[in-house]
Design an enzyme around this catalytic site. Structure first.
Site, short mmCIF file in Angstrom:
data_model
loop_
_atom_site.label_atom_id
_atom_site.label_comp_id
_atom_site.label_asym_id
_atom_site.label_seq_id
_atom_site.Cartn_x
_atom_site.Cartn_y
_atom_site.Cartn_z
N GLU A 56 0.83 -1.21 0.00
CA GLU A 56 0.00 0.00 0.00
C GLU A 56 0.86 1.25 0.00
O GLU A 56 0.57 2.25 -0.68
CB GLU A 56 -0.92 0.02 1.23
CG GLU A 56 -1.85 -1.19 1.35
CD GLU A 56 -1.25 -2.29 2.21
OE1 GLU A 56 -0.04 -2.61 2.04
OE2 GLU A 56 -1.98 -2.84 3.04
N ARG A 212 19.89 -20.24 -10.51
CA ARG A 212 20.77 -20.02 -11.65
C ARG A 212 19.95 -19.50 -12.84
O ARG A 212 19.80 -20.16 -13.86
CB ARG A 212 21.50 -21.32 -12.00
CG ARG A 212 22.78 -21.49 -11.16
CD ARG A 212 23.25 -22.92 -11.18
NE ARG A 212 22.41 -23.78 -10.37
CZ ARG A 212 22.41 -25.12 -10.42
NH1 ARG A 212 23.19 -25.74 -11.24
NH2 ARG A 212 21.61 -25.81 -9.62
#
Lengths: 326, 326
Positions: A56, A212
């Protein structure tokens, strides 16, 4: 003529944003937030790495004073508790003077539940609760599981052949699935706070427990080992049994990668919430089974435990996702 | 505006008809035939139970004299050999005076190959060959396999859990899959000329090797048992080894139903052309694996052997079909 987007549409967009924070928000829920005014999205936010800023706060900062009179869609009730780490979202929303706040689900924490929406209501802001709640509970399942069950949400990954083997009889498993399936499993690591393997797998795969994928290497999860690990690096954590995951601090999303013994122990303990089945179009035959005895007494008891929530092709391979049936 | 149907469209309809004869045509191919004139289908035929009438004979009988000037779509080259059992289709077609004949694939039998289309060509009827040939080879794979490889087309059925088990450790397997998956497997029996089980399964399941679907009970396949079966009923056939399927007379489509030992022996012998995997959304854990050692030496050799050709949901269960990769 196109139907203008409704609340469910905007909430879906907020939920998509919430996914960005998955595995990165520490003890906080991975919330998403959209601010809409006159059909234009003027603010978008999601819980940032480490948990702050909240979704928010990020969305309100983007919207600025335009948030006045706007609709704010947020996937979980705004926080109402004071913190030294940032503003209290319900107060910040009240200050922004929106027309309406739409919430997918309430906070699971009984200590704070309803406080956020009550505070908004007391300030005269109309609040709707429950739009896309099932999807929201799924999107933030890590946090919700930790609050409701006192442990992380556990996803068990299995990469197997059509006949359910995760390796040949001699243990060789490179490779069962192809590049795209393996890339997806690394993406799943990036969405996890921690990754757990058994001590045997740790010995073999230790250097490989990171993400990776280009640009996502810094999202590598906390490594955790189940069992006795003599050569455990300092930053790893060690657990004696599956139930000990309850003690993992600030871990919402836990990915269990194997091997078969570890998978079996988590399933036998009833501590698996989601199955990620990567399946290659191959037969191994007489290989290592994906799981061992999980304590099933009768076949009938196996039914109704899992429901498929997603399925996709990854090159030649398939991914199936099963969640524990409600 | 809709595009008018073309040759590929009509051939697809002929192929759909060819499926009706699957498992019912004895030594004959399960051919389908459509006769089209001015965009209207005026004749439809498929090889009838036992092999006669042929598809073309049935379609021509429907079309009557209207076949003159029509297009005839047939999934396999019309027969050119004389038979006491019925008319020679290429002659019948010549007599009907169609405008054109469209053939999906040639006869596989070298003794008759090209004779049918040559006879049509000699009579001045234009012939196209090769429309939807891959689908045609798949639809009539039973006959083609028998002619080309000297044995039936072998489909191996496996009903298993997500972890690849076909039973609990104690052997109990009722039920892994649900009603709809089991009904589909009975439909698959109805599409087979013969059904083969191991001697162990025969002892347990003997009364159940028929088609239990309303209206299809008379399509129950020839039962065959692999191994020593002391109590074999008179109408069953017995084989000592998978390779002996070459001696099954007039059997195009053979369904191998199990158990695991039988499945393994067929796979190890390289005598499986299609896998039907019925998968239930359950975990068994430590159950009986679907297959044992099939002679795989290296994981890399497992790849590229199978390609998925169909997938569908059957209630809570899934069916996946894999064909041997070309």
């Amino acid at each position: 003529m196109l139907t203008p987007p409704g609340d469910a549409h905007y909430m879906a967009a907020a939920l998509a944003l919430s996914e960005r924070g998955r595995g990165q928000t520490g003890a906080n829920p991975n919330v998403g937030c959209i601010i809409v005014k006159n059909g234009v999205i003027i603010g978008r936010g999601w819980t940032q790495p480490g948990g702050r800023p909240h979704a928010e706060e990020m969305a309100l900062a983007q919207a600025g004073t335009a948030a006045r009179g706007a609709d704010i869609y947020v996937t979980m009730e705004p926080c109402a508790h004071e913190s030294t780490r940032g503003p209290t979202c319900s107060n910040a929303i009240i200050d922004a003077k929106p027309k309406r706040v739409i919430v997918a689900t309430l906070d699971a924490d009984e200590r704070t539940r309803r406080r956020g929406i009550d505070r908004l209501g007391d300030a005269g802001i109309p609040v709707s609760v429950g739009i896309r709640e099932p999807e929201a509970r799924r999107a933030m399942a890590g946090f919700l599981c930790r609050v409701e069950n006192g442990r992380p949400f556990v996803t068990l990954k299995l990469a197997m052949s059509l006949d359910g083997c995760i390796a040949m009889a001699d243990g060789s498993s490179q490779w069962i699935t192809g590049d795209r399936a393996r890339a997806h499993s690394h993406l799943e690591r990036a969405r996890s706070d921690a990754i757990l393997v058994g001590a045997g797998t740790a010995r073999v795969d230790r250097p490989g427990l990171d993400v990776r994928l280009d640009g996502l290497a810094d999202r590598s999860p906390q490594p955790v080992v189940l069992g006795t690990d003599k050569d455990m690096p300092e930053h790893w954590q060690q657990l004696d049994e599956p139930a000990a995951i309850a003690g993992l601090a600030d871990i919402n999303w836990l990915l269990v990668e194997g091997g078969a013994k570890t998978a079996t122990s988590f399933l036998a303990a009833g501590l698996v919430d989601r199955l990620l089945l990567y399946r290659a179009p191959i037969l191994i035959g007489g290989g290592l089974p994906s799981i061992g005895d999980i304590g099933l007494n009768k076949l009938a008891e196996a039914h109704g435990e899992w429901q498929r929530t997603d399925r996709r092709d990854l090159g030649q391979d398939m991914l199936e996702i099963y969640d524990r049936a409600a």
